[in-house]
Enzyme design. Structure first.
Site: not given
Lengths: 351, 351, 351
Positions: A244-245
């Site tokens: 994920g970011h």
């Protein structure tokens, strides 16, 4: 980008001269291929990395074997003794199976923006599309049907297999391998809810990947929301991993297939995450931690060690019976409390 | 399809005039970038969306901050007070980081069937292949190396990143975003077993995706067996999600990465499914339900709420000890029954 | 590669003549489409495969229904009675919805090495790249934007959808279907650790896929380390499955979406693995075994049966309460031992 077995052969003493280790017997024996204990034939070098395969050593038809000091007397075959047989084997295998780079140059069907800088020694595959201001380093190989977004940078010696997508403003270090279908820099999953409707948060960070990183097939690494997502040097990612970011993965961590890591989580260095482990968002995993495959980690781990959370498998009927009680384990525990309290009372304890 | 930080700056009172909120101090302060509390510098606007980040507010070097009424007195910085700071921030960020569409037109290397209707203002990327009778709407952007199957329709304003595959007879609404590697309309997993051999059931339904839907990188949405698979308006799907045939996902539901939803399941509207949640087939999840990441849902959920089923993680040795007992929890429960019965007998109860 | 509903219609007695079964009523009724009980209209043939849908039978508007002997009297509609209605339905559906192959030949935009042998009747899609010494068999279809690595072989009648990647030296049998985004033959995850740094083990095995195999969208099958990874005839793989190096999957096994199988594991024939099941490495699963979706299998299964390991889902608060006790189940069990021992002592037992 093809590894072809070479039929050239080498004397065992030449291998020992090159890679170290102690040769016992067979100075003039020649080998040209690496193989498992089970499938090796004459002319093959095999290895024994774990004691559990000792029983196969007796039956192997290999010409010679690489093994650890503890196992040196387990065979009469010509053998190379070394403290880390598996790493030794990796080096010999790489020597026997050199990765053949495709011809340097840009394929005629590739579509490359004028402002892109492609090193002379780099190879750009057929039907690959390279956007403006991209940089591809020396000896880098970009496979067919890839896409490199604006201002992306690919370090020297790095190889992208087919159908890889790199979004704009991402940086890949040197000597990395990205397998087919990998997607680097897609938007992180950032949403604000207003009156029941999701509003997208622009994802304006990038992805920074260090040197000697491997990214498996169909693995996805999202760009950061505001700051970057970072994969440090030497990290090895298997297939179908989702990162994920704003995640950061510390140097030399190895992550098996199907793992998911939610946004903003920091994984330390030299961690090992087993297949399909799921790591929640906004947590920290200490360097040197091992997470067993299939475990779901929702809280930070401060102390390195091996952590596990897997539901044990049973025959279905037995699972059903046990699961019923798990759903009311709280109640079972309360009943034990009651029994103990009553026993205590019966004994006349004053607790 | 690139988001580039613009260095143009805006006065805080101009932002408030545009987006609402109450400005406290700093009417003439100019900002041109959004950033986190931690990484913000002069000229940056930051935000405080959750009380747990309050401690970072004291140290931020931002020029101004967006925050909620409860937090209005937590800082002396110029600030914009608004009931939903995160949504406010999303809007300012979008304003600061406009998505730049590529030039309209069909790239010379794209292969477009004669019967396809591509709007003048649409952009078709290099090496993209578009089959017969496809329709691409106004201002739509199809990235490089995509494939659109026969009779597919892409709504106006929708953007497909690189390497997206849409099979025949699928419909994508307006203003959607499909990230790289997404596959829409592959065959559902429909098989009939005859004498131990699997026979494929033709999958003749399609996929219908509404407006304002986001589909993450390498996410797959299968076509229906007979009827359609349906994703309603405003649904947000993260990366590597798998949606089986004939699933319906209600409007404004948000689904995190690595979730799998088996065939014919109906997810209500405004649901939230955490990462790696797995939802069995042929069930119904009530609107407004939240499923915790990593949970496996095998039965319908009729009543909205938060549902969880995660095996708690421990140090491996401790997990081993506990798991042994979980395998015979039924027996443990039976022993408690026996103890209670005997105690009852001993007390002379007549149950 | 498109399935288009044909509006041609057939008399029921013609279908029975072709596919078997017993026709009750409606000899002259014509049908031209298959549909579910719920969505069928006049001119449609529907089917009843499971008793739980019996209630829908009364309301269907279908022209005729395929059903099992047990259900023959459940309707007055024209009906075809057959022991396996679902398989019967599959055959009729395939007959009504023939797969239309694209035109034979190599698209002008495809890039095909001179040494590749492409059968005359095969179809190679736009922007597909085919490397040297590849063989594509008769009637095979390779979709657009695919890549076939050196010395790969695609059997006759096999279809690759768009954006499929096959690495060098892989073999795909006859009449297979590979969906978009599938990656066959990426490197297995083989690493040797030396002084804290991971050294890649060259992956010099290949992938061998038998006949009549289906591979779902974005599924990945890694090449072997030394020997091959093998998928036997008739195996059906759903989307987003990960198969590690040197795995072998026995004939006619069916594996649902999101399953991961770690390296060197052997799955027997006619197994069924439910969605998101995770199978550890170096184990063996007996032929005929069923693993429930979401279960994590870490040990070999020697005896076929149904195996399950899923944490039961509850409302979040209840889950919290129960999970606390699961973390110390060992202690709870010890307390029960103590209670039993004390009761025994109290009774004067001499155990």
């Amino acid at each position: 980008m093809v590894t072809t077995p070479k039929r050239k052969t080498y004397k065992l003493d030449a291998l020992v001269a090159k890679f170290g280790g102690q040769l016992i017997g067979g100075q003039n024996v020649r080998v040209g291929r690496v193989a498992t204990l089970e499938s090796a034939g004459p002319g093959d070098l095999t290895f024994l990395a774990q004691p559990k395969y000792l029983s196969q050593l007796g039956c192997t038809r290999a010409a010679a074997v690489v093994l650890a000091p503890e196992a040196r007397d387990s065979t009469q075959l010509p053998r190379i003794v070394t403290p880390n047989p598996y790493a030794y084997f990796a080096k010999v295998s790489e020597f026997f199976n050199p990765v053949l780079a495709p011809q340097a140059g840009i394929h005629g069907s590739a579509v490359v923006a004028r402002s892109a800088r492609i090193a002379k020694s780099a190879s750009i595959g057929a039907c690959t599309v390279i956007d403006s201001a991209v940089h591809v380093g020396e000896q880098a190989v970009v496979g067919p049907n890839c896409y490199l977004g604006e201002r992306t940078s690919i370090g020297s010696g790095t190889r992208l297999h087919a159908n890889v997508t790199i979004y704009h403003d991402c940086t890949i270090g040197r000597d990395c391998v990205l397998h087919a279908g990998a997607v680097i820099g897609a938007d992180g999953f950032g949403l604000a809810n207003e009156d029941g409707v999701w509003k997208k948060i622009p994802q304006v960070g990038g992805v920074k990947i260090g040197d000697n990183v491997e990214v498996g097939a169909n693995t996805t690494i999202d760009r950061g929301a505001l700051d970057d997502t970072v994969i440090e040097d030497g990290v090895k990612l298997d297939n179908q991993i989702q990162i994920g970011h704003n995640v950061r993965i510390g140097a030399h961590s190895a992550i098996a297939a199907c793992v998911g890591i939610a946004g903003s989580t920091k994984i330390g260095s030299r961690c090992m995450l087993g297949g399909a482990a799921m790591i929640g968002g906004h947590i920290t995993i200490a360097s040197g931690t091992t997470v067993s495959g299939g475990s779901v980690i929702m809280k930070s781990i401060d102390k390195p060690g091996v952590y596990t959370g897997i539901y044990p498998v049973s025959a279905h009927q037995r699972w059903r019976k046990n699961a019923v009680h798990l759903r009311r384990l709280d109640e079972l525990a309360a009943r034990i409390d009651t029994i103990e309290n009553e026993a205590r009372k019966a004994r006349g304890d004053k607790s």
